[in-house]
Design a protein around this motif. Structure first.
Motif, PDB file in Angstrom:
ATOM      1  N   LYS A   1       0.831  -1.123  -0.088  1.00 18.19           N
ATOM      2  CA  LYS A   1      -0.058   0.057  -0.154  1.00 18.19           C
ATOM      3  C   LYS A   1       0.847   1.333   0.049  1.00 18.19           C
ATOM      4  O   LYS A   1       1.595   1.411   0.684  1.00 18.19           O
ATOM      5  CB  LYS A   1      -0.831  -0.169   1.220  1.00 18.19           C
ATOM      6  N   PRO A   2       0.865   2.284  -0.922  1.00 16.71           N
ATOM      7  CA  PRO A   2       1.478   3.249  -0.874  1.00 16.71           C
ATOM      8  C   PRO A   2       1.338   4.193   0.271  1.00 16.71           C
ATOM      9  O   PRO A   2       0.194   4.159   0.750  1.00 16.71           O
ATOM     10  CB  PRO A   2       0.936   4.125  -2.133  1.00 16.71           C
ATOM     11  N   THR A   3       2.386   4.947   0.860  1.00 14.68           N
ATOM     12  CA  THR A   3       2.164   5.602   2.144  1.00 14.68           C
ATOM     13  C   THR A   3       2.291   6.934   1.620  1.00 14.68           C
ATOM     14  O   THR A   3       2.177   7.985   2.277  1.00 14.68           O
ATOM     15  CB  THR A   3       3.372   5.252   3.070  1.00 14.68           C
ATOM     16  N   GLY A   4       2.694   7.210   0.201  1.00 13.29           N
ATOM     17  CA  GLY A   4       2.867   8.584  -0.177  1.00 13.29           C
ATOM     18  C   GLY A   4       1.622   9.392  -0.387  1.00 13.29           C
ATOM     19  O   GLY A   4       0.446   9.322   0.134  1.00 13.29           O
TER      20      GLY A   4
ATOM     21  N   GLY B   1       2.290  -0.400  -6.177  1.00 17.14           N
ATOM     22  CA  GLY B   1       3.353  -0.941  -6.365  1.00 17.14           C
ATOM     23  C   GLY B   1       3.867  -1.988  -5.378  1.00 17.14           C
ATOM     24  O   GLY B   1       3.233  -2.522  -4.934  1.00 17.14           O
TER      25      GLY B   1
ATOM     26  N   SER C   1       3.671   2.309 -11.127  1.00 18.57           N
ATOM     27  CA  SER C   1       2.434   1.719 -10.772  1.00 18.57           C
ATOM     28  C   SER C   1       2.254   0.355 -11.500  1.00 18.57           C
ATOM     29  O   SER C   1       2.627   0.170 -12.620  1.00 18.57           O
ATOM     30  CB  SER C   1       1.266   2.226 -10.786  1.00 18.57           C
TER      31      SER C   1
ATOM     32  N   SER D   1       7.080  -4.178  -2.961  1.00 19.79           N
ATOM     33  CA  SER D   1       8.442  -3.819  -2.598  1.00 19.79           C
ATOM     34  C   SER D   1       8.702  -5.380  -2.083  1.00 19.79           C
ATOM     35  O   SER D   1       7.956  -6.130  -1.885  1.00 19.79           O
ATOM     36  CB  SER D   1       8.196  -3.187  -1.383  1.00 19.79           C
TER      37      SER D   1
ATOM     38  N   GLY E   1      -2.405   6.550  -4.768  1.00 20.83           N
ATOM     39  CA  GLY E   1      -1.140   6.577  -5.253  1.00 20.83           C
ATOM     40  C   GLY E   1      -1.285   5.210  -5.997  1.00 20.83           C
ATOM     41  O   GLY E   1      -2.113   4.522  -6.150  1.00 20.83           O
TER      42      GLY E   1
ATOM     43  N   ARG F   1      -4.244   1.359  -9.331  1.00 21.48           N
ATOM     44  CA  ARG F   1      -4.029   2.301  -8.051  1.00 21.48           C
ATOM     45  C   ARG F   1      -4.460   1.831  -6.946  1.00 21.48           C
ATOM     46  O   ARG F   1      -5.512   0.837  -7.011  1.00 21.48           O
ATOM     47  CB  ARG F   1      -4.672   3.660  -8.427  1.00 21.48           C
TER      48      ARG F   1
ATOM     49  N   GLU G   1       9.094   2.738  -8.699  1.00 29.08           N
ATOM     50  CA  GLU G   1       8.209   3.974  -8.695  1.00 29.08           C
ATOM     51  C   GLU G   1       7.062   3.611  -9.552  1.00 29.08           C
ATOM     52  O   GLU G   1       5.960   4.123  -9.061  1.00 29.08           O
ATOM     53  CB  GLU G   1       8.881   5.393  -8.887  1.00 29.08           C
TER      54      GLU G   1
END
Ligand code: UDP
Ligand code: MN
Length: 609
Positions: free
Chosen positions: A486-489, A501, A587, A503, A498, A546, A585
């Motif tokens: 989950k994006p934290t941005g 992505g 998606s 990791s 966001g 997204r 970076e």
């Protein structure tokens, strides 16, 4: 209504959007009938105590969590502020200041002083002290509300209970005057001000003398030793004589029609616990900002209160009459009304909850599981002053207090889901065995309350918690071996959360790599966000995937194919794929299903209880 950064001595802030000023400007330039909900003008203030310090809400608005700014108000901790200043009442109203909910403008020559005084209550005290106690506010209700609750002769009367600890004179008494000025007199039995061991000089005899001359019976109840808001409210409730208890924070402003609509719902059914729509009083300018009506209250995986957009079905049902009350899984906690006898029948509050926090979820679970209901009444609007941090002390430490309270909630009400909560909230797990909850468990037994599973299934079917019939765990890609996260941005309006992505997979389960999947339905994670892709996107052959606010729409439904290991996007018939570039970076994308390893996903279960 706040959020601690425990390890950093982070504290209980309210979450506020950064768009305060622009929202205020937008709002104040609106037409008289400003009551239509609008996504753009809306900004959200949330009671929360979450890990996140900043996130993007469902409307795509950046939300910033306030921070604990040092030790609470005492002269020793605030350079340039003497005990004399802190204990003096600087209320100095100017007749037109803040009129009709307008923002206050502080003269430039006063700005330095203004900033100093801000620390005392963590809001703009100078602005508040310039606004008269009986300032006018706009009628922010929808048009239909005006006639809806006209008949009041059969409504029960109410005691208004306001607890406070070192509140400012102007905010406390503006709350009181807004109640007196904008409630039908026949419905007001009394106002009870419960002083939770405040130390300010002006809240002693001057307050007693002031309330003695008010046109509505008003009593000040003194708590000898700091009790916290739960026990302070209980003290008020035990002394109350009205048929209904109406609780308000000590920094609210009620608008026209706020009370009738609440009481009417309780008159129809005494097991309803009713909440107004909570509008926003800016901590900076004291502007009154109408908030979005179609949100309900719930919580995240760490049991921090959150507002989420109403489910699609609910919105459709409400199209017929958008002013109708709607059910909510949880309440924010500070502002609500409830039949007095029912309050005690249901066990009042958990008296072992200290100072602040968790009591709103405890009551929400208890009401729902034990046969009552909680609803939001869109025709009732009350402003609440949201702050970014808390001004008062938490004897024993903020983390200890908040997580003890939450541990109690989980142990008493959440059945197997308490294990999930403790597993992912170690701060609370540490405190789990220290809780004596026998009398609350007996209460649950005595009232024959339903299970937490019943609550999730029936009250909050859109929830994103794990369950027997859903997948819970990591989603690993076969080609790279990495995990979906989950994006934290930050994000923007078009990109609320966001990019979805990847990791490197963590061996210890971490929240940002945990997903809940319903076959043929959404892939969800904490904070009610979902894997999202456009239904059809002709502008590109590789539509982006997204993480967005869960919407219940078909574009968020996925099918996991156990044979090909593909994640099929139902609306487009395409498959979840890695981006073509190796740039992490970028998606994830949708691509025609091809069976290559980039489109193969392994669902790795993680035990949650
Ligand atoms: N309060 C209290 N005793 C306490 C902490 C809070 O009486 O130990 C009162 C406080 O003055 C306010 C209400 O409880 O009227 C809710 O607290 P606060 O407004 O700080 O919470 P928030 O609205 O930020 O969640
Ligand atoms: Mn408050």
């Amino acid at each position: 209504m706040m959020a601690p950064c425990r390890r950093l001595l982070r504290l209980l802030p309210v979450i506020l959007t950064v768009t305060v000023l622009s929202a205020v400007l937008l709002w104040t330039t609106r037409e008289a009938d400003s009551s239509e909900d609008s996504d753009r003008e809306y900004w959200l203030a949330v009671r929360s105590a979450g890990e996140q310090r900043e996130y993007v809400d469902h409307k795509g608005i950046r939300v910033v969590v306030g921070h604990y700014m040092g030790d609470p108000a005492s002269a020793a901790n605030m350079p340039n502020l003497t005990d004399e200043v802190i204990n003096s009442n600087m209320f100095d109203p100017k007749p037109n200041e803040g009129k009709n909910g307008q923002p206050v403008m502080i003269p430039p020559s006063q700005l330095v002083k203004m900033r100093q005084l801000f620390h005392i209550n963590r809001f703009n005290l100078m602005a508040s002290d310039r606004i008269p106690l009986n300032r006018s506010l706009p009628d922010v209700r929808k048009k239909r509300c005006t006639n809806k609750y006209k008949k009041i002769d059969n409504l029960p009367d109410t005691s208004i209970i306001i607890v406070f600890h070192n509140e400012a004179w102007s905010t406390l008494l503006r709350t009181v005057h807004s109640v007196i000025n904008r409630s039908p007199r026949s419905l007001l039995n009394e106002i009870l001000l419960v002083d939770d061991a405040s130390t300010r000089a002006f809240l002693k005899k001057p307050l007693d003398d002031y309330v003695a001359q008010l046109p509505v019976r008003t009593k000040v109840i003194r708590v000898p030793k700091r009790a916290g808001l739960v026990r302070a409210r209980l003290m008020g409730a035990r002394r109350a004589e009205g048929k209904v208890l109406t609780f308000l924070d000590a920094h609210c402003e009620c608008t026209t029609g706020w009370l009738e609509s609440l009481l009417a719902r309780i008159a129809e059914d005494r097991t309803r616990v009713v909440c107004p729509v909570i509008d926003i009083i800016s901590d900076d300018t004291f502007a009154y900002v109408r908030s979005f009506e179609l949100h309900w209250g719930a919580f995240n995986w760490e049991l921090h209160f959150r507002w989420y957009t109403l489910g699609g079905g609910e919105i459709k049902r409400r199209k017929q009459d958008i002013s109708e009350p709607f059910k909510t899984p949880a309440m924010a906690g500070g502002l609500f009304a409830m039949d007095r006898e029912y309050f005690f029948e249901l066990g009042g509050y958990d008296e072992h909850m200290e100072i602040w926090g968790g009591e709103n979820l405890e009551m929400s679970f208890r009401v729902w599981q034990c046969g009552g209901s909680i609803e939001i009444v869109p025709c009732s609007h009350v402003g609440h002053l949201f702050r970014k941090s808390s001004p008062y002390t938490f004897p024993g430490g903020v983390g200890e207090i908040l997580y003890s309270n939450l541990a109690r909630v989980a142990v008493v009400w959440m059945d197997e889901w308490k294990e999930f909560f403790f597993k992912f909230t170690p701060e609370a797990a540490r405190l789990r065995d220290k809780q004596s909850v026998r009398s609350r468990l007996e209460l649950r037994e005595r009232l024959k309350c339903k299970s937490f599973e019943w609550y999730l299934d029936n009250v909050w079917p859109q929830h994103f918690f794990p369950k027997e019939d859903r997948f819970f765990g990591k989603i690993r890609n076969r080609r790279t071996g990495e995990c979906l996260h989950k994006p934290t941005g930050k994000g923007s309006l078009n990109q609320p959360m966001g990019a979805a992505g990847m990791s490197p997979c963590e061996t210890e389960p971490i929240l940002v790599q945990m997903f809940v999947m319903i076959q043929g339905g959404p892939v969800m994670t904490d904070e009610s966000v979902c894997l999202d892709a456009p239904e059809r996107d002709h502008s590109t052959t590789q539509p982006k995937v997204r993480i967005m606010a869960c919407s219940g729409l078909n574009r968020q439904n996925w099918n996991f194919n156990p044979r090909t290991l593909a994640m099929e996007h139902i609306a487009s018939g395409m498959c979840l794929d890695l981006p073509r570039s190796d740039n992490t970076e970028d998606s994830l994308v949708l691509e025609s299903c091809n069976g290559y390893p980039g489109q193969q996903w392994v669902l790795e279960d993680v035990a949650w209880k």
